[in-house]
Design a protein around this motif. Structure first.
Motif, PDB file in Angstrom:
ATOM      1  N   MET A 113       4.674  -9.460 -92.295  1.00 41.03           N
ATOM      2  CA  MET A 113       6.086  -9.124 -92.156  1.00 41.03           C
ATOM      3  C   MET A 113       6.882 -10.347 -91.682  1.00 41.03           C
ATOM      4  N   ILE A 114       6.354 -11.055 -90.676  1.00 45.86           N
ATOM      5  CA  ILE A 114       7.032 -12.245 -90.159  1.00 45.86           C
ATOM      6  C   ILE A 114       7.126 -13.304 -91.239  1.00 45.86           C
ATOM      7  N   GLN A 115       6.053 -13.491 -92.031  1.00 45.62           N
ATOM      8  CA  GLN A 115       6.073 -14.501 -93.081  1.00 45.62           C
ATOM      9  C   GLN A 115       7.149 -14.179 -94.105  1.00 45.62           C
ATOM     10  N   GLU A 116       7.293 -12.908 -94.487  1.00 46.64           N
ATOM     11  CA  GLU A 116       8.289 -12.533 -95.485  1.00 46.64           C
ATOM     12  C   GLU A 116       9.708 -12.825 -95.008  1.00 46.64           C
ATOM     13  N   ILE A 117       9.895 -12.791 -93.702  1.00 50.37           N
ATOM     14  CA  ILE A 117      11.215 -13.114 -93.137  1.00 50.37           C
ATOM     15  C   ILE A 117      11.414 -14.632 -93.089  1.00 50.37           C
ATOM     16  N   LEU A 118      10.398 -15.341 -92.615  1.00 50.71           N
ATOM     17  CA  LEU A 118      10.521 -16.783 -92.423  1.00 50.71           C
ATOM     18  C   LEU A 118      10.700 -17.544 -93.730  1.00 50.71           C
ATOM     19  N   ILE A 119      10.015 -17.121 -94.811  1.00 49.24           N
ATOM     20  CA  ILE A 119      10.110 -17.881 -96.054  1.00 49.24           C
ATOM     21  C   ILE A 119      11.513 -17.799 -96.661  1.00 49.24           C
TER      22      ILE A 119
ATOM     23  N   LEU B  13      14.200 -18.375 -94.919  1.00 51.53           N
ATOM     24  CA  LEU B  13      15.064 -19.251 -94.137  1.00 51.53           C
ATOM     25  C   LEU B  13      15.110 -20.656 -94.738  1.00 51.53           C
ATOM     26  N   PRO B  14      16.182 -21.412 -94.458  1.00 47.95           N
ATOM     27  CA  PRO B  14      16.222 -22.826 -94.857  1.00 47.95           C
ATOM     28  C   PRO B  14      15.138 -23.607 -94.125  1.00 47.95           C
ATOM     29  N   VAL B  15      14.752 -24.741 -94.699  1.00 56.20           N
ATOM     30  CA  VAL B  15      13.670 -25.538 -94.131  1.00 56.20           C
ATOM     31  C   VAL B  15      13.953 -25.946 -92.683  1.00 56.20           C
ATOM     32  N   LYS B  16      15.175 -26.377 -92.388  1.00 58.55           N
ATOM     33  CA  LYS B  16      15.487 -26.815 -91.023  1.00 58.55           C
ATOM     34  C   LYS B  16      15.308 -25.674 -90.020  1.00 58.55           C
ATOM     35  N   SER B  17      15.704 -24.465 -90.411  1.00 55.95           N
ATOM     36  CA  SER B  17      15.550 -23.314 -89.518  1.00 55.95           C
ATOM     37  C   SER B  17      14.082 -22.970 -89.311  1.00 55.95           C
ATOM     38  N   ILE B  18      13.283 -23.123 -90.364  1.00 58.42           N
ATOM     39  CA  ILE B  18      11.848 -22.840 -90.248  1.00 58.42           C
ATOM     40  C   ILE B  18      11.186 -23.836 -89.305  1.00 58.42           C
TER      41      ILE B  18
ATOM     42  N   CYS C 211       6.770 -19.729 -80.671  1.00 60.93           N
ATOM     43  CA  CYS C 211       5.491 -19.340 -80.075  1.00 60.93           C
ATOM     44  C   CYS C 211       4.352 -19.947 -80.889  1.00 60.93           C
ATOM     45  N   LYS C 212       3.149 -19.938 -80.329  1.00 59.52           N
ATOM     46  CA  LYS C 212       2.001 -20.540 -81.003  1.00 59.52           C
ATOM     47  C   LYS C 212       1.647 -19.842 -82.312  1.00 59.52           C
ATOM     48  N   PRO C 213       1.680 -18.499 -82.386  1.00 56.09           N
ATOM     49  CA  PRO C 213       1.380 -17.841 -83.667  1.00 56.09           C
ATOM     50  C   PRO C 213       2.345 -18.270 -84.782  1.00 56.09           C
ATOM     51  N   TRP C 214       3.634 -18.407 -84.456  1.00 54.83           N
ATOM     52  CA  TRP C 214       4.591 -18.837 -85.468  1.00 54.83           C
ATOM     53  C   TRP C 214       4.305 -20.276 -85.887  1.00 54.83           C
ATOM     54  N   ARG C 215       3.995 -21.112 -84.913  1.00 51.65           N
ATOM     55  CA  ARG C 215       3.694 -22.511 -85.225  1.00 51.65           C
ATOM     56  C   ARG C 215       2.476 -22.610 -86.138  1.00 51.65           C
ATOM     57  N   SER C 216       1.460 -21.805 -85.846  1.00 52.18           N
ATOM     58  CA  SER C 216       0.251 -21.802 -86.661  1.00 52.18           C
ATOM     59  C   SER C 216       0.550 -21.308 -88.073  1.00 52.18           C
ATOM     60  N   LEU C 217       1.367 -20.266 -88.186  1.00 54.29           N
ATOM     61  CA  LEU C 217       1.719 -19.709 -89.493  1.00 54.29           C
ATOM     62  C   LEU C 217       2.505 -20.718 -90.328  1.00 54.29           C
ATOM     63  N   ILE C 218       3.516 -21.332 -89.726  1.00 51.69           N
ATOM     64  CA  ILE C 218       4.377 -22.256 -90.453  1.00 51.69           C
ATOM     65  C   ILE C 218       3.635 -23.535 -90.835  1.00 51.69           C
TER      66      ILE C 218
ATOM     67  N   ALA D 272       4.140 -20.703-100.314  1.00 53.73           N
ATOM     68  CA  ALA D 272       4.837 -19.423-100.466  1.00 53.73           C
ATOM     69  C   ALA D 272       6.351 -19.615-100.344  1.00 53.73           C
ATOM     70  N   HIS D 273       6.762 -20.486 -99.409  1.00 54.00           N
ATOM     71  CA  HIS D 273       8.192 -20.768 -99.232  1.00 54.00           C
ATOM     72  C   HIS D 273       8.759 -21.442-100.482  1.00 54.00           C
ATOM     73  N   LEU D 274       8.020 -22.408-101.044  1.00 61.10           N
ATOM     74  CA  LEU D 274       8.481 -23.096-102.246  1.00 61.10           C
ATOM     75  C   LEU D 274       8.599 -22.118-103.418  1.00 61.10           C
ATOM     76  N   LYS D 275       7.635 -21.207-103.537  1.00 55.76           N
ATOM     77  CA  LYS D 275       7.672 -20.211-104.605  1.00 55.76           C
ATOM     78  C   LYS D 275       8.916 -19.341-104.481  1.00 55.76           C
ATOM     79  N   PHE D 276       9.263 -18.970-103.245  1.00 49.98           N
ATOM     80  CA  PHE D 276      10.468 -18.162-103.024  1.00 49.98           C
ATOM     81  C   PHE D 276      11.720 -18.949-103.403  1.00 49.98           C
TER      82      PHE D 276
END
Length: 351
Positions: free
Chosen positions: A1-7, A9-14, A21-28, A36-40
């Motif tokens: 769910m978090i990934q679908e929201i983050l992808i 966003l613009p690159v600078k915001s990501i 937090c560490k989980p977000w840092r690890s995911l990004i 996945a972000h590029l595909k979107f």
């Protein structure tokens, strides 16, 4: 769910979201998230930005030539007045300077230095003026089957007027060294490579198309459509996954033809004429100079220049029920792009 929201966003915001937090840092930081972000981003119907290099700068603008901004060039080629843009792919940019090469991601501000081509080690590019020399042609693209980015260098081994052209390729990562991969007798004018569907294409002066398959690392030739080529300006483009040839003439019957490449039969090329239009802005002196440039998302920019005017138009090719419609709009800015650019998080392999 978090990934679908983050992808979304613009690159600078990501990038800023990494510190949440560490989980977000690890995911990004995961390369699969960047893909996945590029595909979107590539699903967005809006055309990517256009890019050009001049006067030690990289200039980016939208398809109308507006909202211009400057991208930072990395140290390996930053101070080189003779730096040249080789290509842009997936948000990565490849540039070459006097005995220096680099691939970088302007959005993440990461870069890698690339070894000089093996053929030109010790070659004095500065005195030879390689940046406007027809002795060498370049390309940069992505092989999706192996998840690799490659730089292609095609050069004359002998006299450029009656010598063979050879090609070498460098794969980012791995051993990151130049490898000889083939030769051909084709003469390539100074014309930027087009990266379309895991291959690089150059229009030849014959005219014909020279292509390099980034997966199989093979050179090949495709015959041009059977039509008159006198005073014709040509371009190649991707139209919904099909390689197309666009030709244009100025004159009493100013014309634009759109051809699509068919599947080869017994290694012979054939084309289907998809549409012909006669835009009024091409009804002018046959000696008018035309420039065509392909923009991803099925668009062609046509620049018209004669003794009286300089005009710029955008052609949008729209496929509906196996038919092609063309929408024409005027552009107010004369911007001559060298490639398309989208911001991405694509990481650079270690060299």
């Amino acid at each position: 769910m978090i990934q679908e929201i983050l992808i979304r966003l613009p690159v600078k915001s990501i990038i800023k979201s990494k510190v949440v937090c560490k989980p977000w840092r690890s995911l990004i930081s995961d390369p699969s998230f960047a893909r996945a972000h590029l595909k979107f981003v590539n699903r967005n119907p809006k055309s990517p930005d256009l890019i050009d290099s001049s006067d030690e700068m990289l200039l980016v603008c939208d398809e109308k030539g507006l909202n211009k901004r400057v991208l930072r060039i990395p140290p390996p080629v930053q101070s080189d007045v003779h730096s040249m843009l080789i290509g842009s792919c997936d948000g990565l940019i490849c540039m070459i300077g006097n005995k220096k090469m680099a691939v970088f991601n302007p959005a993440t501000r990461k870069y890698v230095s690339v070894p000089n081509p093996s053929f030109q080690k010790g070659y004095d590019w500065l005195s030879q003026g390689f940046w406007n020399d027809r002795h060498a042609d370049w390309g940069f693209g992505f092989n999706p089957y192996a998840n690799e980015y490659k730089i292609v260098h095609i050069y004359y081994e002998q006299n450029p007027d009656h010598g063979w052209r050879r090609a070498e390729v460098l794969t980012l990562g791995k051993d990151c060294s130049w490898r000889q991969i083939g030769e051909c007798s084709a003469v390539v004018p100074y014309y930027e490579a087009r990266y379309i569907g895991a291959a690089l294409y150059w229009i030849l002066s014959d005219p014909a198309i020279l292509f390099f398959d980034l997966s199989e690392e093979k050179l090949g030739l495709i015959e041009a459509p059977k039509e008159k080529h006198d005073k014709c300006t040509c371009e190649i483009m991707d139209l919904n996954g099909r390689l197309c040839w666009v030709s244009a003439w100025a004159g009493q019957d100013g014309t634009v033809n759109l051809w699509a490449l068919n599947e080869p039969v017994k290694n012979k090329s054939s084309w289907t004429l998809l549409c012909t239009i006669n835009p009024s802005f091409l009804i002018r002196d046959p000696g008018s100079i035309l420039f065509l440039y392909y923009i991803p998302r099925n668009k062609i920019i046509i620049y018209v220049r004669d003794s009286e005017v300089r005009l710029s138009y955008r052609l949008d090719f729209i496929v509906k029920n196996d038919c092609v419609e063309v929408e024409i709009s005027r552009s107010d800015d004369m911007f001559f792009p060298r490639g398309a650019y989208v911001e991405s998080l694509i990481p650079l392999p270690k060299v």
